[in-house]
Each structure stands twice: as structure tokens, then as C-alpha cells.
Design a protein around this motif. Structure first.
Motif, short mmCIF file in Angstrom:
data_model
loop_
_atom_site.label_atom_id
_atom_site.label_comp_id
_atom_site.label_asym_id
_atom_site.label_seq_id
_atom_site.Cartn_x
_atom_site.Cartn_y
_atom_site.Cartn_z
N LEU A 167 -17.89 25.33 -10.74
CA LEU A 167 -18.90 24.93 -9.76
C LEU A 167 -19.09 26.04 -8.74
O LEU A 167 -18.12 26.63 -8.25
CB LEU A 167 -18.48 23.64 -9.04
N PHE A 176 -18.81 20.63 -1.26
CA PHE A 176 -18.33 21.19 -2.53
C PHE A 176 -17.28 20.27 -3.13
O PHE A 176 -16.40 19.75 -2.45
CB PHE A 176 -17.73 22.58 -2.29
N SER A 177 -17.35 20.07 -4.44
CA SER A 177 -16.41 19.21 -5.16
C SER A 177 -15.21 20.02 -5.62
O SER A 177 -15.35 21.05 -6.28
CB SER A 177 -17.10 18.58 -6.37
N LEU A 216 -25.07 24.15 -0.78
CA LEU A 216 -25.40 23.66 -2.12
C LEU A 216 -26.90 23.54 -2.37
O LEU A 216 -27.36 23.90 -3.47
CB LEU A 216 -24.72 22.31 -2.36
N TYR A 268 -28.37 25.51 -5.74
CA TYR A 268 -28.95 24.77 -6.86
C TYR A 268 -30.47 24.83 -6.86
O TYR A 268 -31.10 24.78 -7.92
CB TYR A 268 -28.44 23.32 -6.85
N TRP A 294 -24.50 14.76 -3.53
CA TRP A 294 -23.93 16.02 -4.02
C TRP A 294 -22.71 15.78 -4.90
O TRP A 294 -22.46 16.53 -5.85
CB TRP A 294 -23.58 16.94 -2.85
N GLN A 321 -22.59 17.21 -8.74
CA GLN A 321 -21.49 18.09 -9.19
C GLN A 321 -20.62 17.43 -10.25
O GLN A 321 -20.03 18.13 -11.08
CB GLN A 321 -20.66 18.51 -7.98
N MET A 346 -22.41 18.31 -13.32
CA MET A 346 -22.24 19.73 -13.62
C MET A 346 -20.84 20.01 -14.15
O MET A 346 -20.66 20.80 -15.08
CB MET A 346 -22.52 20.56 -12.37
N ALA A 347 -19.84 19.35 -13.59
CA ALA A 347 -18.47 19.55 -14.06
C ALA A 347 -18.25 18.97 -15.45
O ALA A 347 -17.44 19.48 -16.23
CB ALA A 347 -17.48 18.90 -13.08
#
Length: 522
Positions: free
Chosen positions: A338, A346-347, A433, A437, A473, A477, A480-481
Motif C-alpha cells: 500500500l 494509512f492501513s 491518500l 489514489y 479509506w 485499502q 487494494m491489500a
């Protein structure tokens, strides 16, 4: 709205961090251990408090005759660092969050389709005239003009040509999509304010509201700035700042070693590993929160990475430890796929462990065994090509017919070429973010065509409260992960070299271009 090629090149220069990795051959010939205690950098934040007076001399990578005092004209580290103390922004980023500067607030409408911008009062230009809303309206038009080589990316989100001035310190700005946090967007792009009707940015005409004003400027060589005592944020410590432009990293190191400069940005990892020698100087780091994410962005609109199974296989194939130790020489940490670690929301998802057997199984299950994969790279930043070579080798281990496509920097971001490859080597500082993105979504080759992800992204951009943004968010994420197209393998330190009495250097927007408005000699 796809970005024009020249805009992407310039904006990428702004979002990337030149992290100064050593070459792969040099790394393989030496130790792959993490930096030893003797070569460990000291945190920039612990540098102390500067005294009043004196001259601070800083050296950054420049762009020769291409350098400019136009805050929307230059694109080198020297340009960014120098212009950040001549001109002010409406908001600045500090620790990943927007902080008021020339503006005190950006209040979104309920539907997110406009916002009210409130300006700080009693701000003066260097000619001691008053800063007003007319200056902001003109700056918006100037930075987004189609006549510019690289118009501001803010025009992707705001209607920059139709700003309504309500009074001397209030404006209304319409948006092109629901934007719930306009302050973050204004802080994230190079939105320096210029004076109404300004067109001449020569040394004698360049006027800002920043803590320093121009005394002399020679593009590609040296800039001398003197303190502006009427700055709205208070007078800066140093009487004078001198910026030198030096492209060769070793020459920047030598400038500090020999006493010609007090501070040098962007120190190669290989230099740090070897040690800089000499007394009274030290290698510094901007800290873990300001590291640069190194990655491969997979083209999810093209086989075989249009299949989430193959995208996951690529992530399982990555040898993160090997890449960090070999390319970054240990100056950094593993990434978790990420972008923007250190940014708000943020994750902290755990990185996938390398599992070649599972990766091979996924490739076969997707019917992609032997599929051709072209990984595009250019030495836009030191370490791009070396990391791409290792990536290609690791993809071959899981049954993909991978090959590297190394091109020149001038060719690197050609849109047609990007659309025809399967992977692009990329990096980013910890930008907010929505900026990261949004920038990826502006290029079809970089975006993730996933409905759940796109929906979460839209929700996050429009959210007007912290709770709603955090929830959206997290959702984006998570996708996305799970099945995303960004393979962030490493987080690279941002290193600099300074004399031990240099103090007060701050990170506002990006660590690669530090803010020297509060810096001086202790």
C-alpha cells in the motif's frame, strides 16, 4: 481525466523521492547487512534550535538553465526547496495533515461541490503591499492555464477559472466532483501564491509572501535570499539563505565535507554505507514517517494482471527482504503493498510473506502459466532499474515469461507505451491518500478497475467528517491489500548530510525538499 504527459512527468517528479540507492552491482559486491551503528543516520528532528543571524548554505540537485523562480515553472529539488521559502501556500502538509498557512479555513458545502476559502489577514508581499483574495483567484488561473507546460493537477478537482471573490479575504471555489476535504488537496499540490497579474519572475521581479526574498539568482548555479522581517509567521532565524545547484550527489557530499555548504539534500545510500568521514558533520534521516514507497504498479487492465489471482501471485513472489537489502542497502523497511505509509488513514495491513509454491499455484489456476509480462522501467530514481531486474527474476520463478523494458527518462511516461506494458516501476513519498489514489486513477494503466474499490474511493473523496473518511479509506485499502495492483515492496529512508550545528530544518510537504524557513545555525 487523464493527465497530460508533461504534467505527469512534472507531478511525478514532485511525488517521487530521489532516495539515492546504491547500484545493484555495488551492493552485491559488498555487505548486504543493515546499516551498522557507525553509519546509522541521526533523526533530522533532533537537530536543536537555531540562533538568530548568520548565513545557511544549502546544496540540492538542480536543473541547470531550466531552473526558475516561477513557482510553477521549475521541477528540480533546488527549485522546490528554494521556492518554498520565497512563496507561501494556502495550506501546508505537516505530519500528513493540512495546516493553515495563507488560508485559515477551507469550508466545504454540504454537497461537497464548492467550498469557502478564508484567508489570513495582514499578510504582506515582499513589496509590502497587501495579500488579498484577488491574488488567490489570479494564482488559480495562472497555475491551471492550458498555456503552461504542466498545468496544476488541482484542475482535476476544482474549477480553477471560475473562482468567486466575496471580499478581500474570502472566496468561493466550485469543485468538479464532491470534495469533502479541500484543505488537504490545496496542501498537496504545488499551489504557491503569486501576486495578481504577475508574469515576470526574474530576480528583480519575483515577489512572494514567504520568509525570504530574492537578492540574486543564477539558474543552475546559486541563489541568494535575504530574510523578510515582515513575514506573517514571524522573522526567520538566518539572515541569509544561499542555495547552490549541484546535480552530482558526490559533489554535494564534498561541498559539506569541505565547508562550502552546511547542508546537502539527497545523499546516496552507498555513500552513507561507506561513511562520510570528517568531524562536525553527520548523516541525517527524515524519519520513518517520511520514507519513500518503492513499488511496481501492475496494469490491471491488461492480461495477465487483469486477473486478481495473478496480481496476488506477483505479490507472493516478491522477495522484499532481498530488495530492501540489495537496492536500498538496508536503509529502509519492507512495504505492505500500500502506498503512503505515514499519511493519515494509512492501513497497517501486514505484508504478504513470500510463498513461491502458492504463487505458482495461482498462476496455473488462472491459466497464466508462461504468460508474457513486460516490466517497464527507467532510472528516473536511482534503484528503479535494479529493482526491476530482481522483480523480473522473481516473476520467472512462478511461471511467468517476464522481461524488463528499460527506457530513457524522456520516454518513460509515454501514455501509449504505458498502456502496452504489464508493470511500471514507481515510487511515492507519503502523500495524502486522496492525492496518491487520485493520481493513479488519472492514468488507465495505473488504476484498479474494481467497482468496490472505485466506490470506496469516491466515498473517501466526498466525506466531510474524519470518521467517514477513515471508514471509506479503510474499505478502499482493504480491497487494494486483497486484490490490488500496487506492489509496494520497500520504504526507503530520505537521507541528507549536514554540519552538526545546522538546526530547525522541517518537513512540510515532502522530505526530499525540506522547508528551510525556520532553519539556521545553532
Amino acid at each position: 481525466m487523464p493527465l497530460p504527459r508533461r504534467t505527469l512527468i512534472r507531478s511525478t517528479g514532485a511525488l517521487l523521492g530521489t532516495v539515492g540507492a546504491g547500484s545493484l552491482l555495488a551492493a552485491c559486491g559488498g555487505s548486504s547487512d543493515s546499516p551498522g551503528a557507525a553509519n546509522s543516520p541521526t533523526p533530522q528532528a533532533t537537530s536543536g534550535t537555531p540562533r538568530k543571524g548568520g548565513t545557511l548554505r544549502a546544496v540540492f540537485a538542480g536543473a541547470g538553465a531550466e531552473e526558475s523562480l516561477d513557482p510553477f515553472g521549475g521541477s528540480s529539488p533546488a527549485d522546490f526547496a528554494r521556492n518554498s521559502v520565497i512563496y507561501d501556500s494556502l495550506f501546508v502538509l505537516k505530519e500528513g495533515a493540512p495546516e493553515p498557512a495563507l488560508a485559515t479555513a477551507a469550508e466545504p458545502a454540504a454537497d461537497g461541490m464548492s467550498f469557502t476559502l478564508r484567508l489570513r489577514k495582514d499578510v504582506l508581499w515582499h513589496d509590502e503591499s497587501a495579500f488579498t483574495a484577488d491574488d488567490v483567484a489570479y494564482s488559480f488561473r495562472y497555475m491551471s492555464s492550458p498555456d503552461r507546460a504542466a498545468p496544476s493537477e488541482l484542475q482535476m478537482y476544482f474549477d480553477m477559472q471560475k473562482v468567486t471573490v466575496k471580499d478581500a479575504h474570502t472566496l468561493t471555489v466550485r469543485t468538479l466532483q464532491p470534495i469533502g476535504d479541500p484543505a488537504t488537496m490545496l496542501a498537496s499540490f504545488p499551489a504557491k501564491m503569486v501576486k495578481n497579474k504577475a508574469t515576470d519572475f526574474s530576480a528583480k521581479k519575483a515577489i512572494g509572501t514567504g520568509p525570504y526574498r530574492v537578492a540574486a539568482f543564477e539558474a543552475g548555479r546559486e541563489t541568494r535570499l535575504t530574510r523578510f522581517d515582515q513575514h506573517w509567521g514571524g522573522a526567520s532565524p538566518a539572515d541569509e539563505l544561499v542555495f547552490s545547484s549541484v546535480s552530482d550527489p558526490q559533489a554535494r557530499v564534498n561541498a559539506v565535507r569541505t565547508g562550502q555548504a552546511d547542508y546537502a539534500g539527497d545523499i546516496p545510500f552507498s555513500t552513507a554505507k561507506a561513511g562520510v568521514g570528517g568531524s562536525g558533520i553527520a548523516i541525517r534521516t527524515a524519519g520513518a514517517a517520511n520514507r519513500t514507497s518503492f513499488a511496481f504498479v501492475l496494469n490491471a487492465n491488461r492480461a495477465p494482471f487483469d486477473d486478481p489471482k495473478v496480481r496476488r501471485a506477483a505479490r507472493l513472489a516478491i522477495g522484499r527482504t532481498q530488495l530492501v537489502e540489495t537496492v536500498l542497502l538496508g536503509y529502509g523497511a519492507q512495504g505492505n503493498d500500500l502506498f503512503c505509509k505515514g499519511a493519515r488513514y494509512f492501513s497497517e495491513a501486514r505484508p504478504l510473506k513470500r510463498d513461491l509454491d502458492e504463487a505458482r499455484r495461482l498462476v496455473k489456476e488462472a491459466g497464466a502459466d508462461g504468460a508474457k509480462v513486460v516490466a517497464r522501467s527507467a532510472e528516473y530514481e536511482t534503484g528503479y532499474n535494479d529493482s526491476t531486474k530482481l522483480f523480473v527474476q522473481q516473476l520467472r520463478e512462478i511461471g511467468l515469461d517476464a522481461q524488463e523494458q528499460v527506457v530513457s527518462i524522456a520516454e518513460f511516461f509515454d501514455p501509449k507505451a504505458l498502456a502496452e506494458v504489464n508493470s511500471v516501476t514507481f515510487s511515492s513519498s507519503p502523500l495524502p491518500l486522496p492525492v496518491m489514489y487520485g493520481r493513479l486513477a488519472a492514468y488507465p494503466s495505473f488504476t484498479l478497475p474494481d467497482k468496490e474499490f472505485q466506490g470506496a474511493l469516491k466515498e473517501a473523496m466526498a466525506a466531510t467528517t474524519d470518521e467517514k473518511r477513515r471508514t471509506a479509506w479503510a474499505k478502499a485499502q482493504d480491497v487494494m491489500a486483497d486484490r490490488g495492483n500496487t506492489v509496494v515492496w520497500g520504504l526507503a529512508d530520505i537521507l541528507s548530510l549536514a554540519r552538526t550545528n545546522v538546526a530547525g530544518i522541517e518537513v512540510h510537504d515532502q522530505a526530499k525538499y525540506p522547508y528551510l524557513g525556520k532553519a539556521g545555525l545553532a
